[in-house]
Scaffold this motif. Structure first.
Motif, PDB file in Angstrom:
ATOM      1  N   GLN A   1       0.818  -1.210   0.000  1.00 46.63           N
ATOM      2  CA  GLN A   1       0.000   0.000   0.000  1.00 46.63           C
ATOM      3  C   GLN A   1       0.855   1.265   0.000  1.00 46.63           C
ATOM      4  O   GLN A   1       0.474   2.274  -0.575  1.00 46.63           O
ATOM      5  CB  GLN A   1      -0.933  -0.012   1.210  1.00 46.63           C
ATOM      6  CG  GLN A   1      -1.941   1.121   1.201  1.00 46.63           C
ATOM      7  CD  GLN A   1      -2.848   1.066   2.403  1.00 46.63           C
ATOM      8  OE1 GLN A   1      -2.521   0.489   3.410  1.00 46.63           O
ATOM      9  NE2 GLN A   1      -4.012   1.659   2.294  1.00 46.63           N
TER      10      GLN A   1
ATOM     11  N   THR B   1      -5.037 -10.451   3.350  1.00 52.50           N
ATOM     12  CA  THR B   1      -5.318  -9.996   1.986  1.00 52.50           C
ATOM     13  C   THR B   1      -4.166 -10.286   1.033  1.00 52.50           C
ATOM     14  O   THR B   1      -4.353 -10.278  -0.178  1.00 52.50           O
ATOM     15  CB  THR B   1      -5.625  -8.489   1.953  1.00 52.50           C
ATOM     16  OG1 THR B   1      -4.509  -7.761   2.476  1.00 52.50           O
ATOM     17  CG2 THR B   1      -6.885  -8.165   2.734  1.00 52.50           C
TER      18      THR B   1
ATOM     19  N   ALA C   1      -6.810  -7.659   7.313  1.00 49.62           N
ATOM     20  CA  ALA C   1      -6.476  -6.503   6.480  1.00 49.62           C
ATOM     21  C   ALA C   1      -4.986  -6.432   6.183  1.00 49.62           C
ATOM     22  O   ALA C   1      -4.581  -6.178   5.048  1.00 49.62           O
ATOM     23  CB  ALA C   1      -6.940  -5.214   7.160  1.00 49.62           C
TER      24      ALA C   1
ATOM     25  N   TYR D   1      -1.210  -5.141   3.715  1.00 49.30           N
ATOM     26  CA  TYR D   1      -2.331  -4.325   3.258  1.00 49.30           C
ATOM     27  C   TYR D   1      -2.451  -4.378   1.727  1.00 49.30           C
ATOM     28  O   TYR D   1      -2.542  -3.354   1.071  1.00 49.30           O
ATOM     29  CB  TYR D   1      -2.196  -2.873   3.731  1.00 49.30           C
ATOM     30  CG  TYR D   1      -2.196  -2.730   5.228  1.00 49.30           C
ATOM     31  CD1 TYR D   1      -3.348  -2.929   5.962  1.00 49.30           C
ATOM     32  CD2 TYR D   1      -1.027  -2.396   5.895  1.00 49.30           C
ATOM     33  CE1 TYR D   1      -3.353  -2.803   7.337  1.00 49.30           C
ATOM     34  CE2 TYR D   1      -1.015  -2.264   7.273  1.00 49.30           C
ATOM     35  CZ  TYR D   1      -2.179  -2.465   7.988  1.00 49.30           C
ATOM     36  OH  TYR D   1      -2.177  -2.338   9.351  1.00 49.30           O
TER      37      TYR D   1
ATOM     38  N   LEU E   1      -4.896  -5.293  -0.100  1.00 49.08           N
ATOM     39  CA  LEU E   1      -6.185  -4.762  -0.536  1.00 49.08           C
ATOM     40  C   LEU E   1      -6.611  -3.685   0.455  1.00 49.08           C
ATOM     41  O   LEU E   1      -7.164  -3.989   1.503  1.00 49.08           O
ATOM     42  CB  LEU E   1      -7.247  -5.870  -0.593  1.00 49.08           C
ATOM     43  CG  LEU E   1      -6.977  -7.026  -1.543  1.00 49.08           C
ATOM     44  CD1 LEU E   1      -8.054  -8.099  -1.395  1.00 49.08           C
ATOM     45  CD2 LEU E   1      -6.912  -6.533  -2.971  1.00 49.08           C
ATOM     46  N   PRO E   2      -6.363  -2.428   0.146  1.00 49.96           N
ATOM     47  CA  PRO E   2      -6.676  -1.356   1.101  1.00 49.96           C
ATOM     48  C   PRO E   2      -8.139  -1.328   1.546  1.00 49.96           C
ATOM     49  O   PRO E   2      -8.431  -0.918   2.651  1.00 49.96           O
ATOM     50  CB  PRO E   2      -6.327  -0.080   0.339  1.00 49.96           C
ATOM     51  CG  PRO E   2      -5.383  -0.504  -0.720  1.00 49.96           C
ATOM     52  CD  PRO E   2      -5.740  -1.918  -1.064  1.00 49.96           C
ATOM     53  N   ASP E   3      -9.049  -1.784   0.711  1.00 49.39           N
ATOM     54  CA  ASP E   3     -10.468  -1.819   1.062  1.00 49.39           C
ATOM     55  C   ASP E   3     -10.912  -3.244   1.334  1.00 49.39           C
ATOM     56  O   ASP E   3     -11.875  -3.732   0.746  1.00 49.39           O
ATOM     57  CB  ASP E   3     -11.305  -1.194  -0.064  1.00 49.39           C
ATOM     58  CG  ASP E   3     -10.959   0.264  -0.299  1.00 49.39           C
ATOM     59  OD1 ASP E   3     -10.686   0.963   0.687  1.00 49.39           O
ATOM     60  OD2 ASP E   3     -10.945   0.691  -1.460  1.00 49.39           O
ATOM     61  N   ALA E   4     -10.203  -3.928   2.222  1.00 51.91           N
ATOM     62  CA  ALA E   4     -10.463  -5.344   2.479  1.00 51.91           C
ATOM     63  C   ALA E   4     -11.830  -5.595   3.095  1.00 51.91           C
ATOM     64  O   ALA E   4     -12.385  -6.665   2.957  1.00 51.91           O
ATOM     65  CB  ALA E   4      -9.381  -5.911   3.397  1.00 51.91           C
ATOM     66  N   GLY E   5     -12.379  -4.633   3.794  1.00 53.65           N
ATOM     67  CA  GLY E   5     -13.668  -4.813   4.453  1.00 53.65           C
ATOM     68  C   GLY E   5     -13.510  -5.541   5.776  1.00 53.65           C
ATOM     69  O   GLY E   5     -12.503  -6.185   6.039  1.00 53.65           O
TER      70      GLY E   5
END
Length: 79
Positions: free
Chosen positions: A17, A62, A58, A27, A29-33
């Motif tokens: 990231q 990911t 997160a 990180y 996937l910054p928008d991992a949920g």
């Protein structure tokens, strides 16, 4: 559990990231949920807290090439 962290591989995107090409991706996937409530409940008996589970997914999960359920199932199996 640390063995699930792909620290000696490049991130899936080739960089983490922060944009650096470090050999310890995090990180990916910054928008991992957030980890869904049902998955938290299933694995919380082996984890210190829901906050830690979300953080581990997160930051490390990911990048593992595993789905969220498979990542926590692998942790369960290792434990």
């Amino acid at each position: 559990v640390h063995g699930l962290w792909p620290q000696y591989q490049q991130a899936q995107s080739g960089s983490n990231q922060s944009g650096s090409n470090q050999p310890w991706p995090q990180y990916c996937l910054p928008d991992a949920g957030a980890v869904p409530e049902a998955l938290l409940r299933r694995h919380l008996c082996r984890q210190p807290s829901a906050v830690l589970m979300n953080c581990q997914w997160a930051k490390h999960g990911t990048c593992s090439d595993l789905s969220m359920p498979a990542y926590f199932a692998a942790q369960e199996q290792l434990m």
